[in-house]
Design a protein around this motif. Sequence first.
Motif, mmCIF file in Angstrom:
data_model
loop_
_atom_site.group_PDB
_atom_site.id
_atom_site.type_symbol
_atom_site.label_atom_id
_atom_site.label_comp_id
_atom_site.label_asym_id
_atom_site.label_seq_id
_atom_site.Cartn_x
_atom_site.Cartn_y
_atom_site.Cartn_z
ATOM 1 N N PRO A 191 0.823 -1.214 0.000
ATOM 2 C CA PRO A 191 0.000 0.000 0.000
ATOM 3 C C PRO A 191 0.858 1.265 0.000
ATOM 4 C CG PRO A 191 -0.763 -1.567 1.658
ATOM 5 C CD PRO A 191 0.559 -2.068 1.162
ATOM 6 N N ARG A 192 0.378 2.270 -0.722
ATOM 7 C CA ARG A 192 1.052 3.562 -0.753
ATOM 8 C C ARG A 192 0.183 4.591 -0.033
ATOM 9 N NH1 ARG A 192 1.632 4.185 -7.104
ATOM 10 N NH2 ARG A 192 -0.500 3.445 -6.874
ATOM 11 N N PRO A 193 0.816 5.506 0.699
ATOM 12 C CA PRO A 193 0.021 6.487 1.435
ATOM 13 C C PRO A 193 -0.731 7.455 0.535
ATOM 14 C CG PRO A 193 2.359 7.028 1.544
ATOM 15 C CD PRO A 193 2.263 5.679 0.913
ATOM 16 N N ASN A 194 -0.234 7.677 -0.661
ATOM 17 C CA ASN A 194 -0.885 8.619 -1.559
ATOM 18 C C ASN A 194 -0.772 8.097 -2.991
ATOM 19 O OD1 ASN A 194 -2.227 10.894 -2.386
ATOM 20 N ND2 ASN A 194 -0.351 12.088 -2.672
ATOM 21 N N PRO A 195 -1.879 7.791 -3.668
ATOM 22 C CA PRO A 195 -3.253 8.009 -3.237
ATOM 23 C C PRO A 195 -3.673 7.045 -2.124
ATOM 24 C CG PRO A 195 -3.196 6.766 -5.272
ATOM 25 C CD PRO A 195 -1.787 7.180 -4.998
ATOM 26 N N PRO A 196 -4.858 7.260 -1.524
ATOM 27 C CA PRO A 196 -5.288 6.408 -0.413
ATOM 28 C C PRO A 196 -5.222 4.937 -0.780
ATOM 29 C CG PRO A 196 -6.759 8.271 -0.668
ATOM 30 C CD PRO A 196 -5.833 8.292 -1.849
ATOM 31 N N ALA A 234 -11.629 -4.568 -1.050
ATOM 32 C CA ALA A 234 -12.386 -3.336 -1.288
ATOM 33 C C ALA A 234 -12.855 -3.259 -2.732
ATOM 34 C CB ALA A 234 -11.524 -2.125 -0.941
ATOM 35 N N ILE A 235 -12.009 -3.683 -3.659
ATOM 36 C CA ILE A 235 -12.390 -3.696 -5.074
ATOM 37 C C ILE A 235 -13.558 -4.655 -5.293
ATOM 38 C CG2 ILE A 235 -11.604 -4.290 -7.400
ATOM 39 C CD1 ILE A 235 -8.757 -3.499 -6.440
ATOM 40 N N THR A 236 -13.446 -5.830 -4.700
ATOM 41 C CA THR A 236 -14.490 -6.842 -4.849
ATOM 42 C C THR A 236 -15.805 -6.354 -4.273
ATOM 43 O OG1 THR A 236 -12.848 -8.619 -4.755
ATOM 44 C CG2 THR A 236 -15.127 -9.210 -4.273
ATOM 45 N N ARG A 237 -15.757 -5.759 -3.089
ATOM 46 C CA ARG A 237 -16.986 -5.274 -2.444
ATOM 47 C C ARG A 237 -17.623 -4.154 -3.256
ATOM 48 N NH1 ARG A 237 -19.387 -8.927 0.460
ATOM 49 N NH2 ARG A 237 -17.803 -10.213 1.478
ATOM 50 N N ALA A 238 -16.814 -3.291 -3.815
ATOM 51 C CA ALA A 238 -17.355 -2.210 -4.652
ATOM 52 C C ALA A 238 -18.042 -2.788 -5.885
ATOM 53 C CB ALA A 238 -16.238 -1.258 -5.060
ATOM 54 N N ALA A 239 -17.457 -3.835 -6.458
ATOM 55 C CA ALA A 239 -18.061 -4.479 -7.626
ATOM 56 C C ALA A 239 -19.387 -5.134 -7.261
ATOM 57 C CB ALA A 239 -17.100 -5.512 -8.212
ATOM 58 N N ILE A 240 -19.465 -5.746 -6.082
ATOM 59 C CA ILE A 240 -20.709 -6.377 -5.636
ATOM 60 C C ILE A 240 -21.804 -5.336 -5.443
ATOM 61 C CG2 ILE A 240 -21.784 -7.562 -3.666
ATOM 62 C CD1 ILE A 240 -19.208 -9.206 -3.414
ATOM 63 N N VAL A 241 -21.457 -4.216 -4.838
ATOM 64 C CA VAL A 241 -22.431 -3.133 -4.663
ATOM 65 C C VAL A 241 -22.957 -2.667 -6.020
ATOM 66 C CG1 VAL A 241 -22.717 -0.743 -3.922
ATOM 67 C CG2 VAL A 241 -21.528 -2.368 -2.436
ATOM 68 N N LEU A 247 -14.099 -2.859 -14.618
ATOM 69 C CA LEU A 247 -13.023 -2.332 -13.783
ATOM 70 C C LEU A 247 -13.029 -0.810 -13.791
ATOM 71 C CD1 LEU A 247 -10.231 -4.860 -14.728
ATOM 72 C CD2 LEU A 247 -11.228 -4.572 -12.470
ATOM 73 N N ARG A 248 -13.439 -0.225 -14.909
ATOM 74 C CA ARG A 248 -13.495 1.235 -14.985
ATOM 75 C C ARG A 248 -14.534 1.795 -14.018
ATOM 76 N NH1 ARG A 248 -16.843 4.537 -17.384
ATOM 77 N NH2 ARG A 248 -17.858 2.843 -18.530
ATOM 78 N N LYS A 249 -15.736 1.204 -14.015
ATOM 79 C CA LYS A 249 -16.788 1.693 -13.131
ATOM 80 C C LYS A 249 -16.457 1.428 -11.666
ATOM 81 C CE LYS A 249 -20.799 1.678 -16.191
ATOM 82 N NZ LYS A 249 -22.197 1.209 -16.374
ATOM 83 N N VAL A 250 -15.859 0.279 -11.399
ATOM 84 C CA VAL A 250 -15.465 -0.018 -10.016
ATOM 85 C C VAL A 250 -14.413 0.981 -9.556
ATOM 86 C CG1 VAL A 250 -14.348 -1.715 -8.524
ATOM 87 C CG2 VAL A 250 -16.070 -2.449 -10.175
ATOM 88 N N THR A 262 -10.620 6.247 -7.950
ATOM 89 C CA THR A 262 -9.257 5.997 -8.405
ATOM 90 C C THR A 262 -9.299 5.651 -9.888
ATOM 91 O OG1 THR A 262 -7.206 4.778 -7.904
ATOM 92 C CG2 THR A 262 -9.246 3.517 -7.894
ATOM 93 N N GLY A 263 -8.148 5.431 -10.484
ATOM 94 C CA GLY A 263 -8.075 5.106 -11.899
ATOM 95 C C GLY A 263 -8.130 3.611 -12.147
ATOM 96 N N ALA A 264 -8.672 3.221 -13.312
ATOM 97 C CA ALA A 264 -8.804 1.799 -13.630
ATOM 98 C C ALA A 264 -7.447 1.104 -13.688
ATOM 99 C CB ALA A 264 -9.540 1.628 -14.952
ATOM 100 N N MET A 265 -6.415 1.778 -14.175
ATOM 101 C CA MET A 265 -5.106 1.147 -14.284
ATOM 102 C C MET A 265 -4.570 0.721 -12.923
ATOM 103 S SD MET A 265 -4.546 0.829 -17.408
ATOM 104 C CE MET A 265 -2.873 0.210 -17.227
ATOM 105 N N ARG A 266 -4.946 1.462 -11.899
ATOM 106 C CA ARG A 266 -4.465 1.107 -10.565
ATOM 107 C C ARG A 266 -5.036 -0.232 -10.099
ATOM 108 N NH1 ARG A 266 -5.659 4.251 -4.940
ATOM 109 N NH2 ARG A 266 -4.073 3.211 -3.674
ATOM 110 N N LEU A 267 -6.246 -0.546 -10.543
ATOM 111 C CA LEU A 267 -6.884 -1.787 -10.118
ATOM 112 C C LEU A 267 -6.181 -3.012 -10.701
ATOM 113 C CD1 LEU A 267 -9.020 0.136 -9.062
ATOM 114 C CD2 LEU A 267 -10.782 -1.366 -10.023
ATOM 115 N N TYR A 268 -5.524 -2.829 -11.857
ATOM 116 C CA TYR A 268 -4.873 -3.973 -12.498
ATOM 117 C C TYR A 268 -3.720 -4.522 -11.656
ATOM 118 C CZ TYR A 268 -7.571 -3.198 -16.732
ATOM 119 O OH TYR A 268 -8.599 -3.077 -17.636
ATOM 120 N N SER A 269 -3.237 -3.765 -10.696
ATOM 121 C CA SER A 269 -2.203 -4.288 -9.799
ATOM 122 C C SER A 269 -2.776 -5.323 -8.835
ATOM 123 C CB SER A 269 -1.580 -3.140 -8.988
ATOM 124 O OG SER A 269 -0.935 -2.215 -9.835
ATOM 125 N N TYR A 270 -4.111 -5.297 -8.681
ATOM 126 C CA TYR A 270 -4.775 -6.186 -7.732
ATOM 127 C C TYR A 270 -5.567 -7.284 -8.431
ATOM 128 C CZ TYR A 270 -3.791 -2.374 -4.483
ATOM 129 O OH TYR A 270 -3.162 -1.424 -3.721
#
Length: 240
Positions: free
Chosen positions: A22-27, A33-40, A52-55, A61-69
């Motif tokens: 985890p990096r302090p910035n951005p949060p 958290a990604i999975t829960r946001a997708a479920i919502v 992934l873009r909508k999540v 945050t940006g979609a590219m950041r999610l690809y790390s997870y």
Amino acid sequence: MTNAGAQRRAARAVWERPEPIPRPNPPPICRDAITRAAIVLADREGLNAVSLRKVAASLDTGAMRLYSYIATKAELLETMVDAVYGEMDTAVLGPGWRAGLAGSAHRLRQAVLAHPWLVSLLGARPNLGPHALAQTEAVFATLGPIPIETAMDAVRTVQAYVIGALRTEVSERRAEAESGLDTAAWQAMAAPYIQRMIATGQYPNIARIVAGASLPGMAEIFERGLDCVLDGIGQRLALP
């Protein structure tokens, strides 16, 4: 990342890959958290709305950041299914094969009614996330030391019934929402046409259904069908 590095990364299941530091910035975010946001998002707008873009947008945050997870939408869907399996309580499975299979069926129905999109992701290849594996382990534990092929036949048969019944139930609920007519209102609207068709004399069994069938709710229909399946399993596989 080089192609070779990407291939090595993809060779490991999403459950086995460590998350980025985890990096302090951005949060910081995390896979859960990604999975829960997708479920919502899926609960609110349906599975087709999940990307992934909508999540990423919902997490600010940006979609590219999610690809790390999570590398692909397919992996995202896998994590969503497994998270729902994690909501199920294995304690509801009673002792013995019948109580165990019935408990697993009721548990899956409750999950699908809470997350209707789930049913469209069931029935193909097995879900292999840690929560799904724990649920499978719990179900087979209730079957005891019977031959594994017998146990698998029983589990597959119940699963096939449950998924089919739930797809019908979800479709009915969707039809009610879209038409504004519940089952009784829809049947009342169709009744004059059905009576005209019965009057032709070509549909004696339809006439019997209309004259004598009750109108149980979806929960009762599910329970009756499940009892038929479990009775058949007990007799066919000679389970005690």
